[in-house]
Write an enzyme that holds these catalytic residues in place. Structure first.
Site, PDB file in Angstrom:
ATOM      1  N   GLU A 173      10.787  -8.764  -2.048  1.00  0.00           N
ATOM      2  CA  GLU A 173      11.196  -7.344  -1.582  1.00  0.00           C
ATOM      3  C   GLU A 173      10.670  -7.280  -0.507  1.00  0.00           C
ATOM      4  O   GLU A 173       9.405  -6.946  -0.219  1.00  0.00           O
ATOM      5  CB  GLU A 173      10.867  -6.331  -2.781  1.00  0.00           C
ATOM      6  CG  GLU A 173      11.696  -5.131  -2.768  1.00  0.00           C
ATOM      7  CD  GLU A 173      11.559  -4.033  -1.868  1.00  0.00           C
ATOM      8  OE1 GLU A 173      11.880  -4.269  -0.648  1.00  0.00           O
ATOM      9  OE2 GLU A 173      10.373  -3.154  -2.019  1.00  0.00           O
ATOM     10  N   TRP A 204       0.739  -1.019  -0.091  1.00  0.00           N
ATOM     11  CA  TRP A 204       0.282   0.153   0.062  1.00  0.00           C
ATOM     12  C   TRP A 204       0.918   1.278  -0.122  1.00  0.00           C
ATOM     13  O   TRP A 204       0.176   2.301  -0.468  1.00  0.00           O
ATOM     14  CB  TRP A 204      -1.010   0.079   1.268  1.00  0.00           C
ATOM     15  CG  TRP A 204      -0.134  -0.037   2.589  1.00  0.00           C
ATOM     16  CD1 TRP A 204      -0.137  -1.528   3.087  1.00  0.00           C
ATOM     17  CD2 TRP A 204       0.634   0.753   3.355  1.00  0.00           C
ATOM     18  NE1 TRP A 204       0.738  -1.523   4.376  1.00  0.00           N
ATOM     19  CE2 TRP A 204       1.004  -0.054   4.571  1.00  0.00           C
ATOM     20  CE3 TRP A 204       0.893   2.152   3.200  1.00  0.00           C
ATOM     21  CZ2 TRP A 204       1.745   0.706   5.706  1.00  0.00           C
ATOM     22  CZ3 TRP A 204       1.695   2.784   4.051  1.00  0.00           C
ATOM     23  CH2 TRP A 204       2.116   1.923   5.187  1.00  0.00           C
ATOM     24  N   ASN A 205       2.264   1.091   0.273  1.00  0.00           N
ATOM     25  CA  ASN A 205       2.815   2.448   0.752  1.00  0.00           C
ATOM     26  C   ASN A 205       3.325   3.260  -0.728  1.00  0.00           C
ATOM     27  O   ASN A 205       3.530   4.300  -0.525  1.00  0.00           O
ATOM     28  CB  ASN A 205       4.202   1.988   1.621  1.00  0.00           C
ATOM     29  CG  ASN A 205       5.038   1.136   1.002  1.00  0.00           C
ATOM     30  OD1 ASN A 205       4.687   0.398  -0.192  1.00  0.00           O
ATOM     31  ND2 ASN A 205       6.100   1.074   1.358  1.00  0.00           N
ATOM     32  N   SER A 227      16.709   4.783  -3.952  1.00  0.00           N
ATOM     33  CA  SER A 227      15.743   4.322  -5.113  1.00  0.00           C
ATOM     34  C   SER A 227      16.049   5.004  -6.517  1.00  0.00           C
ATOM     35  O   SER A 227      16.068   6.372  -6.527  1.00  0.00           O
ATOM     36  CB  SER A 227      14.338   4.748  -4.849  1.00  0.00           C
ATOM     37  OG  SER A 227      14.211   4.063  -3.467  1.00  0.00           O
ATOM     38  N   ARG A 260       6.755  -1.242 -11.290  1.00  0.00           N
ATOM     39  CA  ARG A 260       8.259  -1.802 -11.045  1.00  0.00           C
ATOM     40  C   ARG A 260       8.196  -3.163 -11.369  1.00  0.00           C
ATOM     41  O   ARG A 260       9.253  -3.880 -11.778  1.00  0.00           O
ATOM     42  CB  ARG A 260       8.866  -1.305  -9.704  1.00  0.00           C
ATOM     43  CG  ARG A 260      10.207  -1.969  -9.229  1.00  0.00           C
ATOM     44  CD  ARG A 260      10.657  -1.006  -8.412  1.00  0.00           C
ATOM     45  NE  ARG A 260      10.478  -1.487  -6.922  1.00  0.00           N
ATOM     46  CZ  ARG A 260      11.068  -1.147  -5.936  1.00  0.00           C
ATOM     47  NH1 ARG A 260      11.704  -0.034  -5.896  1.00  0.00           N
ATOM     48  NH2 ARG A 260      10.792  -1.604  -4.741  1.00  0.00           N
ATOM     49  N   LYS A 279      -2.103  -8.294  -8.085  1.00  0.00           N
ATOM     50  CA  LYS A 279      -3.232  -8.096  -6.656  1.00  0.00           C
ATOM     51  C   LYS A 279      -2.750  -6.903  -5.771  1.00  0.00           C
ATOM     52  O   LYS A 279      -1.779  -6.984  -5.253  1.00  0.00           O
ATOM     53  CB  LYS A 279      -3.024  -9.430  -5.812  1.00  0.00           C
ATOM     54  CG  LYS A 279      -3.977  -9.302  -5.005  1.00  0.00           C
ATOM     55  CD  LYS A 279      -4.058 -10.283  -3.535  1.00  0.00           C
ATOM     56  CE  LYS A 279      -2.928  -9.345  -2.831  1.00  0.00           C
ATOM     57  NZ  LYS A 279      -3.282  -8.254  -2.242  1.00  0.00           N
ATOM     58  N   PRO A 280      -3.339  -5.532  -6.096  1.00  0.00           N
ATOM     59  CA  PRO A 280      -2.747  -4.552  -5.204  1.00  0.00           C
ATOM     60  C   PRO A 280      -3.279  -4.767  -3.787  1.00  0.00           C
ATOM     61  O   PRO A 280      -4.208  -5.381  -3.395  1.00  0.00           O
ATOM     62  CB  PRO A 280      -3.491  -3.306  -6.033  1.00  0.00           C
ATOM     63  CG  PRO A 280      -4.602  -3.927  -6.580  1.00  0.00           C
ATOM     64  CD  PRO A 280      -4.472  -5.517  -6.781  1.00  0.00           C
ATOM     65  N   GLU A 308      14.839  -5.517  -8.232  1.00  0.00           N
ATOM     66  CA  GLU A 308      13.945  -4.658  -9.153  1.00  0.00           C
ATOM     67  C   GLU A 308      14.448  -3.539  -9.533  1.00  0.00           C
ATOM     68  O   GLU A 308      15.097  -2.886  -8.854  1.00  0.00           O
ATOM     69  CB  GLU A 308      12.514  -4.317  -8.293  1.00  0.00           C
ATOM     70  CG  GLU A 308      11.725  -5.513  -7.880  1.00  0.00           C
ATOM     71  CD  GLU A 308      10.477  -5.372  -7.408  1.00  0.00           C
ATOM     72  OE1 GLU A 308      10.440  -4.330  -6.468  1.00  0.00           O
ATOM     73  OE2 GLU A 308       9.472  -5.839  -7.851  1.00  0.00           O
ATOM     74  N   GLU A 327      10.600  -2.992  12.428  1.00  0.00           N
ATOM     75  CA  GLU A 327      10.625  -1.971  11.412  1.00  0.00           C
ATOM     76  C   GLU A 327       9.588  -1.211  11.819  1.00  0.00           C
ATOM     77  O   GLU A 327       8.476  -1.420  12.148  1.00  0.00           O
ATOM     78  CB  GLU A 327      10.118  -2.737  10.094  1.00  0.00           C
ATOM     79  CG  GLU A 327      10.246  -1.986   8.689  1.00  0.00           C
ATOM     80  CD  GLU A 327       9.880  -2.777   7.701  1.00  0.00           C
ATOM     81  OE1 GLU A 327       9.177  -3.749   7.638  1.00  0.00           O
ATOM     82  OE2 GLU A 327      10.413  -2.433   6.430  1.00  0.00           O
ATOM     83  N   GLY A 357       6.518  -6.669   0.439  1.00  0.00           N
ATOM     84  CA  GLY A 357       5.501  -6.479   1.592  1.00  0.00           C
ATOM     85  C   GLY A 357       6.234  -7.255   2.926  1.00  0.00           C
ATOM     86  O   GLY A 357       7.512  -7.264   2.945  1.00  0.00           O
ATOM     87  N   CYS A 395      10.336   0.458   3.096  1.00  0.00           N
ATOM     88  CA  CYS A 395      11.178  -0.661   3.817  1.00  0.00           C
ATOM     89  C   CYS A 395      12.554  -0.194   3.392  1.00  0.00           C
ATOM     90  O   CYS A 395      13.547  -0.668   4.180  1.00  0.00           O
ATOM     91  CB  CYS A 395      10.859  -1.941   2.971  1.00  0.00           C
ATOM     92  SG  CYS A 395      10.965  -1.627   1.356  1.00  0.00           S
TER      93      CYS A 395
HETATM   94  C1  SIN Z   1       9.711   0.268  -0.533  1.00  0.00           C
HETATM   95  O1  SIN Z   1       9.634  -0.625  -1.014  1.00  0.00           O
HETATM   96  O2  SIN Z   1       9.069   0.874   0.728  1.00  0.00           O
HETATM   97  C2  SIN Z   1      10.458   1.481  -0.915  1.00  0.00           C
HETATM   98  C3  SIN Z   1      10.280   1.695  -2.403  1.00  0.00           C
HETATM   99  C4  SIN Z   1      11.251   2.627  -3.201  1.00  0.00           C
HETATM  100  O3  SIN Z   1      11.852   3.429  -2.819  1.00  0.00           O
HETATM  101  O4  SIN Z   1      11.427   2.273  -4.385  1.00  0.00           O
END
Ligand code: SIN
Length: 495
Positions: free
Chosen positions: A267, A167-168, A458, A176, A191-192, A475, A398, A245, A301
């Site tokens: 990831e 969701w973030n 990123s 991606r 699947k979002p 990714e 986290e 996730g 993350c």
């Molecule tokens: C994440 O997966 O929380 C970070 C995504 C990103 O910075 O590309």
């Protein structure tokens, strides 16, 4: 900290954007869920319901896989140039819809509108990048050591993929995965996350309008993720799962992948250390720490989860960092000037509160923030804790919120030991003006990524991913498309 609570976006503009969101499941074409069920999506800044969307079932998921399987041969046989052109049109179309997509991200996820615009550009850029990579797939041609045959390798699409997104980053985590999959010639079921599915639904319509053929991209929204993922993982036709996730869910998917030997990209969670050495450029370190902590409200993350500061610079760093964090404006993401929006839900606010309380009880010193904000929605202020002792939960879990725990260290080796004292290994950040030290410490850090003198790693052209409990695979960059390719080897007799 300033708290802003007046929304800038007129109600009509919100309604217009929500009206554009398809509310069904994309199974070849749009349709309602098996039993016609729907679920609500809420605005985390107010708690208000935004829209009701289809609640997919196991039967819907299997129908989506049918559609992906049916479309797979034709899409794999589509020329790389054609696939590239479809993706390039999709990139242009996403960029042209920046304002709609950004508002949707802010409405359902909460981040400030400017940050949502940045996410749209970042997300679209994955589509542009893989439009470019689609025509650069190559293999090898060599002679066997005995000279008796030629060895030719060629990349092949892995086949139908299940893509599960968090969701973030409601748009970027989708593109991606979707863009490299489609560029490689794979078809997908997306699947979002149930908390923020609206952006994915509008994105899917934009991709269809740009020419993605029926069945190549399918979308299943659901409140019962296990009912969608488990049957697909058990189906021999699914060849790949890519998940972003939590580590716990990732581990379950990897276990499930064993029965059909499904390829996995994971990831997962992080516990990023941000290390500031005495020889750092202090201004740059403060700026980098604020970005690494507050990007996405800390709900990332790769967010700095622990700030490790060398003793000689620590007092000065804490004073400046505390001022910078306390000056940040908090409020609804639709309000101009806001830099930190709401957290995603009440659970996230509760977790921040619990972690801060635990640290303070164990002896940490609260130097900024610390209390949930007295306003509707799920707000938590930028918070700084100094002298956080070993054993505090906040150093091991986290945080996923705007809380920065600071630990002071002495020699370089102590920083490396503290940084690596976690099962996670996604990102780390190092601030030093000494190149030898930057490279030496980067080598010693058990993470997939290291930001050197910058608080953000990123980048669409770079391989994003972690080691240890932070996941498998990469990714972005050229590595990102490899996740969707198998190598076929031809042994050609040389007469
Ligand atoms: C994440 O997966 O929380 C970070 C995504 C990103 O910075 O590309």
């Amino acid at each position: 900290m300033t708290i802003l609570d007046i929304h800038d976006i007129p109600a009509q503009r919100r309604a217009d954007v929500l009206e554009q969101v398809p509310t069904g499941l994309l199974i070849g074409s749009w349709r309602s869920a098996e039993h016609g069920d729907a679920f609500p999506v809420h605005d985390p800044a107010t708690g208000a319901e935004l829209l009701q969307i289809a609640d997919g079932t196991t039967a819907d998921a299997l129908a989506a896989l049918d559609a992906a399987v049916d479309a797979a041969p034709a899409w794999a046989a589509t020329s790389p140039r054609k696939r590239s052109e479809v993706l390039r049109r999709a990139y242009e179309a996403l960029m042209a819809r920046t304002e709609d997509l950004a508002l949707l991200i802010t409405l359902e996820m909460g981040k400030p509108l400017d940050e949502s615009r940045t996410e749209v550009a970042y997300a679209a850029d994955f589509v542009r990048w893989y439009a470019e990579e689609a025509v650069r797939l190559d293999g090898r041609h060599t002679a066997s050591p005995d000279g008796g045959s030629r060895i030719i390798t060629s990349p092949q699409p892995v086949g139908p993929c299940l893509l599960i997104t968090p969701w973030n980053f409601p748009l970027a985590m989708g593109t991606r995965k979707i863009a490299p999959a489609l560029a490689a010639g794979c078809t997908v079921v997306l699947k979002p996350a149930a908390l923020t599915p609206l952006t994915s639904l509008l994105m899917a319509q934009i991709l269809l309008d740009a020419g993605v053929p029926e069945g190549v991209l399918n979308v299943i929204t659901t409140t019962n993720p296990g009912a969608v993922s488990a049957p697909l993982m058990a189906d021999a036709r699914l060849r790949k799962v890519s998940f972003t996730g939590s580590t716990a869910v990732g581990q379950r998917l990897v276990e499930q992948s064993a029965s059909q030997l499904v390829r996995t990209s994971m990831e997962l969670g992080g516990n990023a250390p941000l290390i500031i050495f005495d020889d750092a450029d202090l201004e740059r370190a403060v700026r980098g720490a604020v970005i690494a902590k507050l990007r996405n409200g800390g709900q990332s993350c790769v967010a700095a989860n622990r700030i490790l500061v060398q003793e000689g610079i620590a007092d000065e760093f804490v004073a400046r960092f505390q001022r910078a964090m306390a000056a940040v404006e908090v409020g609804p993401g639709t309000q101009a000037g806001v830099a930190v929006g709401p957290l995603i839900d009440d659970r996230a606010v509760k977790k921040c509160s619990e972690l801060v309380t635990d640290a303070v009880v164990r002896g940490a010193k609260l130097v900024a923030g610390g209390d949930p904000l007295p306003m509707p929605g799920h707000f938590y202020p930028p918070t700084v804790l100094d002298h956080v002792p070993a054993g505090a939960r906040i150093l091991d879990e986290e945080i996923f919120g705007p809380v920065a725990p600071i630990v002071r260290f002495g020699p370089e080796a102590e920083a490396v030991a503290l940084a690596n004292a976690t099962p996670f290994g996604l990102a780390a950040y190092v601030f030093t003006e000494n190149l030898d030290r930057a490279l030496r410490v980067s080598d010693a850090l058990e993470t997939g990524m290291v930001g050197i003198n910058q608080g953000i790693v990123s980048n669409v052209a770079a391989p994003f991913g972690g080691v240890k409990h932070s996941g498998l695979g990469r990714e972005g960059g050229h590595e990102g498309i490899e996740e969707y390719l198998e190598t076929k080897y031809l042994a050609v007799n040389k007469s």
